[in-house]
Each structure stands twice: as C-alpha cells, then as structure tokens.
Scaffold this motif. Sequence first.
Motif, PDB file in Angstrom:
ATOM      1  N   THR A 202       0.919  -1.231   0.042  1.00 49.68           N
ATOM      2  CA  THR A 202       0.090   0.006   0.055  1.00 49.68           C
ATOM      3  C   THR A 202       0.937   1.239   0.050  1.00 49.68           C
ATOM      4  OG1 THR A 202      -1.486   1.252   1.306  1.00 49.68           O
ATOM      5  CG2 THR A 202      -0.091  -0.090   2.467  1.00 49.68           C
ATOM      6  N   THR A 203       0.304   2.363  -0.529  1.00 50.21           N
ATOM      7  CA  THR A 203       1.054   3.561  -0.389  1.00 50.21           C
ATOM      8  C   THR A 203       1.009   4.249   0.843  1.00 50.21           C
ATOM      9  OG1 THR A 203      -1.059   4.850  -1.118  1.00 50.21           O
ATOM     10  CG2 THR A 203       0.605   4.172  -2.725  1.00 50.21           C
ATOM     11  N   LYS A 204       0.120   3.451   1.676  1.00 50.44           N
ATOM     12  CA  LYS A 204      -0.239   4.053   3.115  1.00 50.44           C
ATOM     13  C   LYS A 204       0.402   3.343   4.155  1.00 50.44           C
ATOM     14  CE  LYS A 204      -4.586   6.272   1.945  1.00 50.44           C
ATOM     15  NZ  LYS A 204      -5.836   6.493   1.959  1.00 50.44           N
ATOM     16  N   PHE A 205       1.576   2.731   3.880  1.00 52.55           N
ATOM     17  CA  PHE A 205       2.256   1.657   4.848  1.00 52.55           C
ATOM     18  C   PHE A 205       2.577   2.200   6.186  1.00 52.55           C
ATOM     19  CE2 PHE A 205       5.419   3.332   1.966  1.00 52.55           C
ATOM     20  CZ  PHE A 205       6.584   3.334   2.709  1.00 52.55           C
ATOM     21  N   LEU A 206       3.116   3.526   6.260  1.00 50.64           N
ATOM     22  CA  LEU A 206       3.641   3.825   7.473  1.00 50.64           C
ATOM     23  C   LEU A 206       2.431   4.141   8.341  1.00 50.64           C
ATOM     24  CD1 LEU A 206       6.379   6.193   6.153  1.00 50.64           C
ATOM     25  CD2 LEU A 206       6.713   3.964   7.269  1.00 50.64           C
ATOM     26  N   ALA A 207       1.333   4.897   7.857  1.00 50.59           N
ATOM     27  CA  ALA A 207       0.113   5.232   8.713  1.00 50.59           C
ATOM     28  C   ALA A 207      -0.443   3.879   9.307  1.00 50.59           C
ATOM     29  CB  ALA A 207      -0.736   5.798   7.825  1.00 50.59           C
ATOM     30  N   ILE A 208      -0.536   2.801   8.181  1.00 49.42           N
ATOM     31  CA  ILE A 208      -1.100   1.668   8.825  1.00 49.42           C
ATOM     32  C   ILE A 208      -0.375   0.967   9.717  1.00 49.42           C
ATOM     33  CG2 ILE A 208      -1.764  -0.696   7.942  1.00 49.42           C
ATOM     34  CD1 ILE A 208      -2.517   0.490   5.377  1.00 49.42           C
ATOM     35  N   GLU A 209       1.036   0.937   9.610  1.00 48.90           N
ATOM     36  CA  GLU A 209       1.961   0.431  10.818  1.00 48.90           C
ATOM     37  C   GLU A 209       1.785   1.113  11.933  1.00 48.90           C
ATOM     38  OE1 GLU A 209       6.594  -0.561  11.694  1.00 48.90           O
ATOM     39  OE2 GLU A 209       5.976   1.336  10.542  1.00 48.90           O
ATOM     40  N   LYS A 210       1.613   2.365  11.872  1.00 48.79           N
ATOM     41  CA  LYS A 210       1.470   3.145  13.209  1.00 48.79           C
ATOM     42  C   LYS A 210       0.150   2.759  14.032  1.00 48.79           C
ATOM     43  CE  LYS A 210       1.744   7.947  14.674  1.00 48.79           C
ATOM     44  NZ  LYS A 210       1.809   9.345  14.211  1.00 48.79           N
ATOM     45  N   GLU A 211      -0.798   2.669  13.034  1.00 51.42           N
ATOM     46  CA  GLU A 211      -2.211   2.412  13.555  1.00 51.42           C
ATOM     47  C   GLU A 211      -2.233   1.017  14.325  1.00 51.42           C
ATOM     48  OE1 GLU A 211      -5.953   2.734  15.085  1.00 51.42           O
ATOM     49  OE2 GLU A 211      -4.826   4.390  14.148  1.00 51.42           O
ATOM     50  N   LEU A 212      -1.562   0.217  13.855  1.00 52.19           N
ATOM     51  CA  LEU A 212      -1.526  -1.474  14.250  1.00 52.19           C
ATOM     52  C   LEU A 212      -0.900  -1.283  15.340  1.00 52.19           C
ATOM     53  CD1 LEU A 212      -0.779  -3.550  10.881  1.00 52.19           C
ATOM     54  CD2 LEU A 212      -2.829  -3.227  12.397  1.00 52.19           C
ATOM     55  N   HIS A 213       0.397  -0.557  15.583  1.00 50.40           N
ATOM     56  CA  HIS A 213       1.158  -0.350  16.923  1.00 50.40           C
ATOM     57  C   HIS A 213       0.075   0.348  17.981  1.00 50.40           C
ATOM     58  CE1 HIS A 213       5.235  -0.808  14.871  1.00 50.40           C
ATOM     59  NE2 HIS A 213       4.873  -1.976  15.520  1.00 50.40           N
ATOM     60  N   ARG A 214      -0.728   1.217  17.517  1.00 54.23           N
ATOM     61  CA  ARG A 214      -1.562   1.842  18.496  1.00 54.23           C
ATOM     62  C   ARG A 214      -2.641   0.792  18.852  1.00 54.23           C
ATOM     63  NH1 ARG A 214      -3.506   6.190  15.608  1.00 54.23           N
ATOM     64  NH2 ARG A 214      -1.554   7.042  15.710  1.00 54.23           N
ATOM     65  N   LYS A 215      -3.141   0.155  17.959  1.00 54.49           N
ATOM     66  CA  LYS A 215      -4.205  -0.958  18.437  1.00 54.49           C
ATOM     67  C   LYS A 215      -3.604  -1.929  19.314  1.00 54.49           C
ATOM     68  CE  LYS A 215      -7.465  -3.956  16.359  1.00 54.49           C
ATOM     69  NZ  LYS A 215      -8.060  -4.408  15.311  1.00 54.49           N
ATOM     70  N   TYR A 216      -2.433  -2.530  19.276  1.00 56.43           N
ATOM     71  CA  TYR A 216      -1.937  -3.423  19.973  1.00 56.43           C
ATOM     72  C   TYR A 216      -0.936  -2.991  21.124  1.00 56.43           C
ATOM     73  CZ  TYR A 216      -4.006  -6.267  16.586  1.00 56.43           C
ATOM     74  OH  TYR A 216      -5.076  -7.024  15.754  1.00 56.43           O
ATOM     75  N   LYS A 217      -1.033  -1.578  21.454  1.00 53.97           N
ATOM     76  CA  LYS A 217      -0.101  -1.237  22.381  1.00 53.97           C
ATOM     77  C   LYS A 217      -0.082  -1.867  23.598  1.00 53.97           C
ATOM     78  CE  LYS A 217      -2.998   2.132  24.204  1.00 53.97           C
ATOM     79  NZ  LYS A 217      -3.526   3.580  24.061  1.00 53.97           N
TER      80      LYS A 217
END
Length: 66
Positions: free
Chosen positions: A40-55
């Motif tokens: 995806t072109t939004k790979f950095l934003a998606i990774e950040k969101e996944l880290h937030r979700k599983y913090k």
Amino acid sequence: MSGVVYLIRNGDLHKIGTTKNLQRRMKELKPDEIVKTLETTKFLAIEKELHRKYKDVLIALGTPIQ
C-alpha cells in the motif's frame, strides 16, 4: 511510493513492520511464518495504527509483540 506492512511470527512472538523490499527484509529476519502482508501507499500510517491498536501487548516500539 508504496511499501509493505507485514506481520510475521518467530516462535510465540509476532512483529509488525514495514519495508519497501519484502524479500530482503524477510531474508534478514528469517521468520518462522509470514502471517500477512499488505502492499500500500499508506504503509507507514497503517503500521502506526496497528502499533497503536496493539499497544497493550507491545513489548517495545520496533520489536516483536506477543
């Protein structure tokens, strides 16, 4: 510019990460299993969101989660 968000497993630990070269990164990490990938072109934003979700289960930023 696109990249890949990946979820890999080594033993009982999982890692969420990003890369622009999945083959090279998997060769470096040598995971037991590639659980999921998403190009995806939004790979950095998606990774950040996944880290937030599983913090709550995150061991440390940038390292595997359990």
